[in-house]
Design a protein around this motif. Sequence first.
Motif, PDB file in Angstrom:
ATOM      1  N   GLY A 360      -4.495  -0.127 -12.090  1.00 45.14           N
ATOM      2  CA  GLY A 360      -4.462   0.652 -10.871  1.00 45.14           C
ATOM      3  C   GLY A 360      -4.034   0.326 -10.134  1.00 45.14           C
ATOM      4  N   TRP A 361      -2.800  -0.197 -10.447  1.00 47.43           N
ATOM      5  CA  TRP A 361      -1.734  -0.013  -9.757  1.00 47.43           C
ATOM      6  C   TRP A 361      -0.774   1.136 -10.012  1.00 47.43           C
ATOM      7  CZ3 TRP A 361      -2.263  -3.254 -13.459  1.00 47.43           C
ATOM      8  CH2 TRP A 361      -1.998  -3.748 -14.321  1.00 47.43           C
ATOM      9  N   HIS A 362      -1.035   2.022 -10.248  1.00 50.92           N
ATOM     10  CA  HIS A 362      -0.556   3.205 -10.533  1.00 50.92           C
ATOM     11  C   HIS A 362      -1.200   4.216  -9.574  1.00 50.92           C
ATOM     12  CE1 HIS A 362       0.605   2.857 -15.133  1.00 50.92           C
ATOM     13  NE2 HIS A 362       1.391   1.820 -14.644  1.00 50.92           N
ATOM     14  N   SER A 363      -1.914   3.928  -8.901  1.00 49.78           N
ATOM     15  CA  SER A 363      -1.955   4.995  -8.208  1.00 49.78           C
ATOM     16  C   SER A 363      -2.968   4.232  -6.826  1.00 49.78           C
ATOM     17  CB  SER A 363      -3.352   5.496  -8.214  1.00 49.78           C
ATOM     18  OG  SER A 363      -4.493   5.165  -8.929  1.00 49.78           O
ATOM     19  N   HIS A 364      -2.858   4.473  -5.660  1.00 48.55           N
ATOM     20  CA  HIS A 364      -3.255   4.553  -3.932  1.00 48.55           C
ATOM     21  C   HIS A 364      -4.503   4.465  -4.631  1.00 48.55           C
ATOM     22  CE1 HIS A 364      -0.052   3.790  -2.156  1.00 48.55           C
ATOM     23  NE2 HIS A 364       0.727   4.939  -2.763  1.00 48.55           N
ATOM     24  N   PRO A 365      -5.516   4.022  -3.917  1.00 47.11           N
ATOM     25  CA  PRO A 365      -7.286   3.510  -3.848  1.00 47.11           C
ATOM     26  C   PRO A 365      -7.958   5.134  -3.451  1.00 47.11           C
ATOM     27  CG  PRO A 365      -6.485   1.671  -2.787  1.00 47.11           C
ATOM     28  CD  PRO A 365      -5.258   2.350  -2.864  1.00 47.11           C
ATOM     29  N   GLU A 366      -7.057   5.695  -3.165  1.00 44.06           N
ATOM     30  CA  GLU A 366      -7.363   7.212  -2.342  1.00 44.06           C
ATOM     31  C   GLU A 366      -7.249   8.592  -3.542  1.00 44.06           C
ATOM     32  OE1 GLU A 366      -5.689   5.338  -0.981  1.00 44.06           O
ATOM     33  OE2 GLU A 366      -7.216   5.012   1.183  1.00 44.06           O
ATOM     34  N   GLY A 367      -6.649   7.748  -4.617  1.00 49.85           N
ATOM     35  CA  GLY A 367      -6.581   8.508  -5.650  1.00 49.85           C
ATOM     36  C   GLY A 367      -5.495   9.104  -6.055  1.00 49.85           C
ATOM     37  N   GLN A 368      -4.443   9.072  -4.848  1.00 51.07           N
ATOM     38  CA  GLN A 368      -2.548   9.522  -5.426  1.00 51.07           C
ATOM     39  C   GLN A 368      -2.740   8.977  -5.651  1.00 51.07           C
ATOM     40  OE1 GLN A 368      -4.540   9.163  -2.475  1.00 51.07           O
ATOM     41  NE2 GLN A 368      -3.309   8.604  -0.607  1.00 51.07           N
TER      42      GLN A 368
END
Length: 509
Positions: A360-368
């Motif tokens: 999950g650290w590959h992206s922000h919570p918003e998905g970008q």
Amino acid sequence: MTTPHPMEIELKLALPPQQAAAFVKRMARRRSAPVEQDLVTRYFDTPDFALSAQGVALRVRRAGRRWLQTLKTEGERQGGLSRRAEFEMPVHRGGLDWSRFPPEALAYVPDALREHVVPVFETRFHRTAWLLVGKGGAQIEVALDVGAVVAGERSQPICEIELELKSGQPDALFALALDWAAAFDCLPFDVSKAERGVRLAHGIEAAPVKSVPLELDDGMGVEEGFAAIVQACLTQLQVNLPGVLASDDIEYVHQARVALRRLRAALRLFRNACGLPPELQDNLRALAAALGPARDWDVLCGETLPAIASYYPDAESWQQGMATLEARRIAVRTAMQDALVQAHPGAWLLAMQRWLLRHGWHSHPEGQAVPAAQRFVQLAPLDAWVRRALQKGHRPIVRGARDFATLAPARRHVLRIAIKRQRYAAEFFQTLFEGKRQARYLAVLRDAQDSLGRANDAHIASGLLTAAGREAGSMRDFVLGWLAAKQADAADGECAESILAFLKSKPYW
């Protein structure tokens, strides 16, 4: 061409027995008709449990009139999710038939061991199973097992949900498990029935679990090191949570708090490389807040006051005061357990494991996606990053240590936190370095943290006694005076010595 071993992927949840009927009722809303059966499973091993020591489980299971023999390997386990090789086939009767195992399975049990294999324990449980279609069309078998593990005259209850992935992606298991963990207070559970049987046969009781050294290597990248450290912290928390919720042993609360402190230290250490989503951060704070007051009262009643008791002249008055404080401690503990259940730790642990599985650290919570510069840091070699991180943590401790004699209590508290974080960081990366300088540095950090921690315990104890008021009886003023003297002595004596020792230590990185 080599045929790959059959692989079992499953997620196991410990279900509170009082929730079993509610779970069955929830499952009745689904279109899948349940299959129910009583299962008796006989586990085999050598008298000295040589197979289990190698991570091999060997069993014969009766389901109705059918018998199946199975060999499973230990495989990978984390957060209730396991991946392991499994070989299963029918047999004609209740004993092992070695000739029916394929060569890949027989390789796990050398010829010299096979003639010594005997039945060692059994499991007896009722299974209710449903075949569901999960996220992305995944085929998932859900089994509710209720019964017991039996070894001789000893037994241990079984009440658990197993989600076995028949096809699809493991994420589909988490999608189902997260909902049930929140609804039924489930906890992810890594201990197989075979392992429980071995422990039961040996008479090994459950006990609080301390952190263990991590096996990191300098060939890792930053994100690999981060994932390994977070996983280790989550594992320690997970194995101690059942004891926090059900046992009177105060060490469970201590070790659960240690796991959370280590996890928060790791997340802070890696915050610029691998950030945790705000929702998971908020739930982590809620768990830490739930455990805090109970531990403070455990230290007061279990450590601080017993060390003072023999110096108080009126034993009867002391016992009366202790009875009042002990009742307060029990009330705080009960409130902690209630607050912990309300925080749904099982659902949070599963959400953390899902986040790790997805990287999950590959992206922000918003998905970008995260910025390229941050992704570059995630992929950087771990060893060089660690040296910079340790140096960054070292500097504020040096500054605080030099000014220690003039620091106000609040600033000494800040220094203690910095020392604790640096100690955890040094322990995380212990296997990346060698030599006596590392051992000395770690020993000095631990001594400094312990001495400042004892002073902090005295400060917290004073606050709890002051808040308790006259309910604590005549002992209260005596103890408050004792603790005030202890804090003054620590500031000029033990703490000052440990801080001076730190200033003399040399960084090893």
